[in-house]
Write an enzyme that holds these catalytic residues in place. Structure first.
Site, mmCIF file in Angstrom:
data_model
loop_
_atom_site.group_PDB
_atom_site.id
_atom_site.type_symbol
_atom_site.label_atom_id
_atom_site.label_comp_id
_atom_site.label_asym_id
_atom_site.label_seq_id
_atom_site.Cartn_x
_atom_site.Cartn_y
_atom_site.Cartn_z
ATOM 1 N N SER A 187 0.850 -1.246 0.050
ATOM 2 C CA SER A 187 -0.019 0.022 -0.112
ATOM 3 C C SER A 187 0.967 1.269 0.031
ATOM 4 O O SER A 187 0.431 2.433 -0.482
ATOM 5 C CB SER A 187 -1.007 0.143 1.166
ATOM 6 O OG SER A 187 -1.977 -0.873 0.940
ATOM 7 N N GLU B 21 -10.534 6.326 1.886
ATOM 8 C CA GLU B 21 -10.144 4.910 1.884
ATOM 9 C C GLU B 21 -10.897 4.016 2.618
ATOM 10 O O GLU B 21 -11.203 4.115 3.800
ATOM 11 C CB GLU B 21 -8.490 4.941 2.531
ATOM 12 C CG GLU B 21 -7.959 3.362 2.356
ATOM 13 C CD GLU B 21 -6.943 2.865 3.221
ATOM 14 O OE1 GLU B 21 -6.373 1.994 2.965
ATOM 15 O OE2 GLU B 21 -6.675 3.621 4.409
ATOM 16 N N HIS C 34 -6.672 -10.151 3.562
ATOM 17 C CA HIS C 34 -5.547 -10.744 3.951
ATOM 18 C C HIS C 34 -6.017 -12.059 4.866
ATOM 19 O O HIS C 34 -5.336 -13.185 4.877
ATOM 20 C CB HIS C 34 -4.828 -9.633 4.965
ATOM 21 C CG HIS C 34 -3.931 -8.941 4.503
ATOM 22 N ND1 HIS C 34 -2.775 -9.237 3.833
ATOM 23 C CD2 HIS C 34 -3.786 -7.477 4.196
ATOM 24 C CE1 HIS C 34 -2.047 -8.302 3.013
ATOM 25 N NE2 HIS C 34 -2.731 -7.155 3.294
ATOM 26 N N ASP D 230 -5.184 0.329 -4.640
ATOM 27 C CA ASP D 230 -3.725 -0.012 -4.530
ATOM 28 C C ASP D 230 -3.307 -1.300 -5.092
ATOM 29 O O ASP D 230 -2.297 -1.131 -5.705
ATOM 30 C CB ASP D 230 -3.173 0.428 -3.277
ATOM 31 C CG ASP D 230 -4.059 -0.156 -2.133
ATOM 32 O OD1 ASP D 230 -4.902 -1.110 -2.534
ATOM 33 O OD2 ASP D 230 -3.832 -0.118 -0.895
ATOM 34 N N HIS D 231 -4.205 -2.206 -4.809
ATOM 35 C CA HIS D 231 -3.824 -3.781 -5.243
ATOM 36 C C HIS D 231 -4.896 -4.585 -4.586
ATOM 37 O O HIS D 231 -5.845 -4.238 -4.201
ATOM 38 C CB HIS D 231 -2.554 -3.935 -4.420
ATOM 39 C CG HIS D 231 -2.516 -3.880 -3.063
ATOM 40 N ND1 HIS D 231 -3.262 -4.790 -2.081
ATOM 41 C CD2 HIS D 231 -2.003 -3.091 -2.021
ATOM 42 C CE1 HIS D 231 -3.256 -4.195 -0.824
ATOM 43 N NE2 HIS D 231 -2.534 -3.391 -0.987
ATOM 44 N N HIS E 241 -0.794 -9.791 -0.685
ATOM 45 C CA HIS E 241 -1.255 -9.077 -2.003
ATOM 46 C C HIS E 241 -0.935 -10.084 -3.276
ATOM 47 O O HIS E 241 -0.252 -10.866 -3.211
ATOM 48 C CB HIS E 241 -0.450 -7.837 -2.097
ATOM 49 C CG HIS E 241 -0.692 -6.886 -0.816
ATOM 50 N ND1 HIS E 241 0.026 -5.674 -0.732
ATOM 51 C CD2 HIS E 241 -1.480 -6.900 0.055
ATOM 52 C CE1 HIS E 241 -0.352 -5.226 0.126
ATOM 53 N NE2 HIS E 241 -1.506 -5.853 0.709
#
Length: 580
Positions: free
Chosen positions: A109, A288, A297, A335-336, A431
């Site tokens: 991130s 965000e 995760h 971001d991913h 990620h």
């Protein structure tokens, strides 16, 4: 010459003064010119306001899963973001790390955030600083916008000092230095901070030891209205000017776990807009949805979906404002992706969407209960109470009791069992490197259309409001430099000689006969014996010493100051050299 020394000294090393100081008068003149130009650009800019939304960990499969939920349980064929706002996709890769063997193919991130806030690539863990032994700060769209007189805000369901908000208003080599981030926020000029992370507003001393100094009163002394729950947020008036809302010690609880005293992301976003829109020059706001990433995760799809739906509802809040305002651009991306989510597993062409709404609480809420369970019967009861699975097999119960082998333990085992029941898969707990979607409304949409890179989000955002990213970066680089450093047993700090010498315009050479590195500038020459660490000037001994570490020579700041005739200082909290 030894291999280590040869690697250090390199070939064709020349002095290169990259950052030059200027006089106060010259700096004032430059600043005036920049401000005038910025004001001119702003008046002609397509948008007065810019809102950037980030779904942390929000990959294509996460969006699809939320859409399936919306169709099945909310009676909506599409998400709010689906209503004509999708414009393309963005690449997410970062750069190789100076600290690890990571290639940068899979970003974190911090690196991704640096890209979409400043327009520059960097290494994983870096917060808006460049790559290399001596890093330079990059100015963000928010920092550039504030130079135009615009207001600015950061809103997140993660720690407010987490990587994604941090890249917009702070600069550190390592994202873990969250106390420094909180401290830099105070001097950043940003008007609104809403999120979690109260624990990071307790400072540490130079040795990293907690001092129990609460810096929240420092914010209040600078005119920030503070809030710590939903009622407190609601009580902040639109004309507050500055506001600090910290609604959890760490991350704000998942949607599934929140109590009535915790504000939602749409509520935080709306309050931030209410405050920032009072500025006649406009504003830039970053929002965000940070916990999509955390659920990814952990491989908790039901929690992930609820965070996605909150992201989508926040998007509606933002676009409703933008449409009414008529002078606001909105861009949304991620971001991913996190977790490597797959919708469908085991070669079976099915997805058990009917089970997507059964879970009452996230794995995080269950974690302590699962840890205390003594046997599979107790595991079964916890699972039945939370998600309604009353037919747990012995194998499933045993997996949860044993844990999944990751740091998530029994909670990880629980999520693995639930994922199997839902017919979804995960490649792991980290990620992935897939491209992420881009959505937009307003004039910025045409600039981020098609296949873009995450750096284009920043460049397009700055362009659409007429902000100068280069000027913001240069102003920061005239003040700070962020070198790698070593702390010796004597607690003294030293810095990589070649890289910092180059930065300060010091000529570097090698004397084979004496096995010494020479550093010269303005008629002064120091000689560093790399085997002994002794430093001499014109043959006379000095009190300074150097040391070799893995083929690199490190020297104290006093050596550089002596050669350049400056009194630069080491800021231990922020881990940077302050030019003065």
């Amino acid at each position: 010459m030894k291999k280590g020394l040869q690697q250090w000294i390199g070939s064709g090393l020349t002095a290169s003064l990259l950052l030059m100081g200027v006089s106060g008068a010259a700096f004032a003149a430059d600043t005036t010119a920049t401000t005038t130009a910025a004001a001119s650009e702003t008046s002609a800019a397509p948008s007065k306001n810019l809102i950037v939304m980030i779904g942390d960990g929000m990959g294509p499969a996460e969006v699809t899963a939320a859409r399936y939920y919306s169709k099945r349980f909310l009676g909506k064929d599409r998400l709010e973001m689906d209503n004509g706002y999708y414009v393309g996709k963005a690449t997410t890769y970062s750069q190789p790390s100076p600290y690890t063997t990571e290639s940068g193919a899979v970003t974190d991130s911090a690196a991704a955030g640096t890209a979409f806030s400043t327009g520059n690539k960097t290494y994983n863990n870096a917060i808006s600083v460049s790559n290399g032994d001596v890093a330079k700060p990059f100015g963000s769209v928010i920092e550039a916008a504030m130079k135009q007189g615009k207001a600015a805000g950061l809103v997140t369901t993660d720690n407010i000092t987490g990587a994604t908000p941090a890249v917009w208003a702070s600069h550190v080599r390592q994202r873990s230095n969250q106390n420094a981030i909180a401290s830099q926020y105070l001097a950043s000029g940003v008007n609104v901070f809403f999120g979690g992370g109260k624990v990071n507003f307790v400072t540490k001393d130079e040795k990293g030891k907690r001092t129990d100094k609460n810096i929240i009163p420092d914010y209040e002394a600078k005119g920030f209205k503070t809030a710590f729950d939903k009622k407190g947020l609601e009580a902040i008036p639109a004309n507050a000017g500055n506001a600090l809302g910290i609604f959890a010690d760490n991350e704000i609880p998942y949607v599934l776990d929140r109590g009535e005293n915790t504000p939602s992301l749409p509520q935080m976003a709306q309050k931030a807009i209410d405050i920032l829109s009072q500025n006649k020059n406009g504003f830039v706001l970053m929002i965000e949805a940070g916990r999509i990433d955390h659920a990814g995760h952990a491989n908790d799809l039901p929690a992930n979906i609820q965070e996605m739906l909150e992201m989508d509802q926040t998007f509606k809040t933002v676009v409703d404002f933008a449409k009414k305002d008529g002078n606001t651009s909105v861009v949304v991306t991620a971001d991913h992706e996190t977790g490597g989510l797959t919708l469908g597993i085991n070669n079976v062409y099915e997805l058990n969407v009917d089970l997507f709404d059964k879970q009452k609480h996230s794995y995080e809420y269950l974690d302590e209960m699962l840890k205390k369970a003594q046997n599979t019967d107790e595991i079964r009861k916890i699972v039945a109470d939370n998600i309604g699975f009353t037919d747990l097999t012995e194998e499933e119960a045993a997996l949860i009791l044993k844990g999944d082998g990751s740091s998530y333990g029994r909670a990880g085992g629980y999520n693995a069992v639930v994922s199997q029941r839902l017919a979804v898969g995960w490649t792991g707990h980290g990620h992935t490197g897939v491209d992420v979607g881009v959505w937009a409304y307003g004039p910025i949409a045409s600039l981020v259309k098609g296949d873009v890179d995450n750096t284009d989000i920043a460049k397009s955002g700055a362009k659409i409001i007429g902000a100068d990213l280069n000027a913001a970066s240069q102003e920061l680089q005239n003040k700070y430099v962020y070198p790698m450093f070593k702390i010796g047993r004597d607690n003294k700090v030293s810095y990589p000689a070649r890289s910092l010498a180059e930065e300060f315009g010091i000529a570097v050479g090698w004397d084979e006969a004496s096995k010494s590195v020479t550093l010269s500038k303005d008629g002064k020459t120091l000689s560093v014996n790399v085997e002994k660490g002794t430093i001499t000037e014109n043959g006379a001994a000095t009190e300074w010493t150097g040391n070799m570490d893995n083929g690199k020579l490190y020297l104290p700041l006093e050596v550089y100051n002596h050669l350049i005739g400056k009194s630069y200082m080491w800021d231990a909290v922020n881990e940077r050299i302050v030019k003065n």
